[in-house]
Design an enzyme around this catalytic site. Structure first.
Site, PDB file in Angstrom:
ATOM      1  N   LYS A 189      30.046  70.874  72.702  1.00  0.00           N
ATOM      2  CA  LYS A 189      30.580  69.294  72.816  1.00  0.00           C
ATOM      3  C   LYS A 189      31.543  68.801  71.766  1.00  0.00           C
ATOM      4  O   LYS A 189      32.491  68.372  71.889  1.00  0.00           O
ATOM      5  CB  LYS A 189      29.281  68.691  72.813  1.00  0.00           C
ATOM      6  CG  LYS A 189      29.359  67.224  73.712  1.00  0.00           C
ATOM      7  CD  LYS A 189      27.894  66.600  73.872  1.00  0.00           C
ATOM      8  CE  LYS A 189      27.939  65.508  74.760  1.00  0.00           C
ATOM      9  NZ  LYS A 189      26.587  65.190  75.173  1.00  0.00           N
ATOM     10  N   HIS A 247      36.021  82.087  77.774  1.00  0.00           N
ATOM     11  CA  HIS A 247      36.173  81.093  76.893  1.00  0.00           C
ATOM     12  C   HIS A 247      37.502  80.577  76.563  1.00  0.00           C
ATOM     13  O   HIS A 247      37.826  79.407  76.459  1.00  0.00           O
ATOM     14  CB  HIS A 247      35.651  81.607  75.529  1.00  0.00           C
ATOM     15  CG  HIS A 247      34.076  82.572  75.752  1.00  0.00           C
ATOM     16  ND1 HIS A 247      33.287  81.650  76.588  1.00  0.00           N
ATOM     17  CD2 HIS A 247      33.469  83.488  75.487  1.00  0.00           C
ATOM     18  CE1 HIS A 247      32.210  82.435  76.426  1.00  0.00           C
ATOM     19  NE2 HIS A 247      32.387  83.593  75.963  1.00  0.00           N
TER      20      HIS A 247
END
Ligand code: NDP
Length: 477
Positions: A189, A247
Site C-alpha cells: 500500500k 511484480h
C-alpha cells in the site's frame, strides 16, 4: 471478443464489506506460511489492524495442535517487541485462540465442512502449491462457500494467459471478483500510494510525465541473493516469470497510469488495467529482450556455485536467472517511450528502483558547459526513497555544470509486505489485489517472450555471480 473476468463475475457486494472474522490458512505447515504470512499477520495484529480475527491453520500434514500453536506463538513473539500493551494482549489472544485442522483440500467436501464450522466471514488463504490450489477450487461450488467468503490466491496465478483465464473462470463461479484477492506483495500500500502521491500531488511532475519529456523508464529489481535452496520453484519459473510477469509489470502500470479520480479500488485498478491493455513486448525478441544465467562467483564473502550446479537444478530446463524486456505502452501518453524491466539473482548489489530519465534540454545557453546526463528521477522501493538528479552550476567554475542529487525518504509502512496485503483482505478492500483481467493481461504481455526463450531465439548470456550482470548488456543506472 475475449470475455474477461470483469464480464463474467457475479455482481459485486457492497464496497465496504464486512470485516473478516476468520483467516483460514491452507498450507499451514508450508514455507510461505511460516516465513512470511504468520509474521505479517502478527505485525498487523500488534498494530491493531485485525481486531478480533482468528487464525486457523489447515494442511495435509498430521500436525498436532501444539505444533501449530507454537508456529503462531513464534510469529507473535517476533512482533511483540514493537507492540504496545494492547498489541501485546492481542498477540497473546492470537496464539491462544487458534486451531489446526488436517484435511486434503482436493477431496470433495472436506474444505466445505471445515468452512461451515468456522465463524464467518472467512478469508481462505491458498498457501499451497499452485496446482493444488487450482484443484481445490475446482472441487468447490458456490453453495459450499458461506456468504462473504474471500479467496486469497498466491502467485503464480496460472502459467499462461489461457490458464489464468481458466482459473479466473473457476474463481468467478465461486465468489464475486471483489472477493478474490490475487496477491502481489510487491504492491504494498505504501509503495503504491507513494508513487501516486508523488505523481498526482505535485504540479511540477505530471505535466512532464509523458513522451514529450521522458526519454525512457527503467524498472530494476536486482537481487544480491542466489537461489537459496528454492530450486523446486525457481528452476521451473526463472526471472521473467518470477519477477517481471507479475511484480514489475504492476509497478510499470502504477508509474504509467492516468490520474485516478479517487484512490478507491475501482478507479485505481481500472487505471492499472488500461495501461497493461496498451502494453506489449514487440519482436524481434532477440532485440527487445535479453536473458542470462549466473556462473560461479562470489557474493560478499560467500562462494556461489554456477546456477546449473546448484542443488535441485536441471540444466535441461534452461532457466534464466537474469532477464530484461523492453515493454512498449502504445497510447497517446507513452508511444515511443521504452519501459525497460530487468530483474535477476546473484548480482553484486541489491537494487530496487524505477529510474525515469528525462529528455535532454532542447538548447543549452552558449557558455554553459558540461551536461553529463539528462535529469533523472529515481524512485526506490523498500525502503521507498526519492532521488532527483539535476545539473547545477559549478563549484569552482560557475560556467561548468555539476551533478547534484536531491534526496528524500518516503513514508514506510509499520506493516510487513504480507501484513499490508492481509489488511486489505481482512477489511474487504481489494485495492491492492491483482484484478482478474489484469492477471490475464500480464501473461498476454510475456507469453510471446516465454515462447521465444523456449525456442532459443534469444541467446542465453552469462554473468559471474556477484558481478553487475552480463558484460555486454547496456548499463542501467
Ligand atoms: P510449500 O511446499 O512449502 O508448502 C505447501 C503447503 O501445502 C504444505 O503445507 C503442504 O502440506 C500443503 N499441501 C499440499 N497439498 C495439500 C493438500 N492436498 N491438502 C492440504 N494441504 C496441502 O510451498 P510454499 O509455502 O513455498 O508456497 C505456497 C504458495 O505460495 C505457492 O503458490 C508459492 O508459489 C507461493 N509463494 C511462496 C513464496 C515463498 O517464499 N515460499 C513467495 C511467494 C509466493 P504437506 O507438506 O503436508 O503436503
Amino acid at each position: 471478443m475475449t470475455q474477461t473476468t470483469q464480464d463474467t463475475a457475479p455482481a459485486a457486494e457492497h464496497p465496504h464489506a464486512a470485516q473478516v472474522r476468520t483467516l483460514l490458512i491452507l498450507g499451514a505447515s508450508g514455507d510461505l506460511t511460516g516465513r512470511l504470512l504468520l509474521p505479517g499477520v502478527a505485525r498487523l495484529v500488534a498494530t491493531g489492524g485485525a481486531p478480533g480475527v482468528h487464525v486457523v491453520g489447515a494442511g495435509s500434514d498430521g500436525w498436532s495442535q501444539e505444533q501449530w500453536r507454537q508456529r503462531v506463538e513464534d510469529a507473535a513473539a517476533g512482533a511483540a517487541d514493537d507492540a504496545g500493551d494492547d498489541g501485546k494482549s492481542a498477540l497473546k489472544d492470537l496464539a491462544v485462540d487458534t486451531s489446526y485442522h488436517r484435511l486434503d483440500v482436493t477431496a470433495k467436501g472436506e474444505l466445505p465442512e471445515l468452512l461451515r464450522s468456522l465463524e464467518g466471514p472467512v478469508a481462505v488463504y491458498f498457501a499451497l502449491p499452485p496446482a493444488v490450489s487450482q484443484k481445490a477450487c475446482e472441487v468447490l461450488t458456490a453453495e459450499d462457500l458461506p456468504a462473504g467468503t474471500r479467496l486469497v490466491m498466491e502467485k503464480p496465478f496460472g502459467s499462461s494467459e489461457d490458464s489464468a483465464r481458466e482459473l479466473n473462470r473457476t474463481l468467478a463461479s465461486l465468489v464475486p471478483e471483489d472477493h478474490i484477492h490475487r496477491v502481489d506483495h510487491f504492491l504494498g500500500k505504501s509503495t503504491v500510494f507513494n508513487i501516486l502521491g508523488l505523481r498526482f500531488a505535485n504540479r511540477i511532475l505530471e505535466p512532464l510525465w509523458d513522451n514529450n519529456h521522458i526519454d525512457k523508464i527503467e524498472i530494476i529489481f536486482d537481487e544480491d541473493l542466489a537461489l537459496e535452496n528454492r530450486a523446486r520453484y525457481y528452476d521451473k519459473a526463472g526471472a521473467l516469470r518470477d519477477m517481471i510477469q507479475s511484480h514489475l509489470l504492476q509497478i510499470l502500470a502504477v508509474i504509467a497510469m492516468d490520474a485516478p479520480a479517487t484512490l478507491n479500488e475501482r478507479d485505481v485498478r481500472d487505471g492499472i488495467a488500461a495501461v497493461l491493455r496498451a502494453s506489449s513486448v514487440r519482436g524481434p525478441y532477440a532485440r527487445s529482450t535479453r536473458r542470462a544465467r549466473y556462473t560461479a562467483g562470489q557474493l560478499g564473502d560467500r562462494s556461489v556455485p554456477a546456477y546449473v550446479d546448484e542443488d535441485g537444478v536441471d540444466p535441461a530446463n534452461d532457466t534464466e536467472t537474469l532477464a530484461e524486456v523492453q515493454v512498449s505502452v502504445d497510447n497517446w501518453r507513452w508511444a515511443g517511450v521504452p519501459f525497460i524491466l530487468r530483474s535477476g539473482k546473484a548480482l553484486g548489489s541489491a537494487r530496487k528502483e524505477a529510474v525515469i530519465t528525462f529528455k535532454a534540454v532542447p538548447h543549452l545557453p552558449v557558455g554553459l558547459k558540461g551536461i553529463d546526463r539528462p535529469t533523472s528521477l529515481h524512485i526506490g522501493f523498500g525502503p521507498d526513497r526519492l532521488e532527483l538528479e539535476v545539473d547545477v552550476n559549478g563549484p569552482g567554475d560557475i560556467f561548468t555544470l555539476d551533478r547534484v542529487s536531491l534526496e528524500a525518504d518516503l513514508s514506510g509502512s509499520k506493516l510487513l509486505p504480507y501484513g499490508e496485503v492481509l489488511e486489505g483482505v481482512l477489511t474487504g478492500d481489494p485495492l491492492l489485489s491483482v484484478r482478474g483481467d489484469t492477471a490475464e493481461e500480464c501473461w498476454r504481455i510475456v507469453d510471446p517472450v516465454l515462447a521465444a526463450f523456449k525456442a532459443g531465439t534469444v541467446p542465453m548470456d552469462e554473468y559471474a555471480a556477484g558481478s553487475g550482470g552480463a558484460a555486454d548488456w547496456p548499463a542501467r543506472r
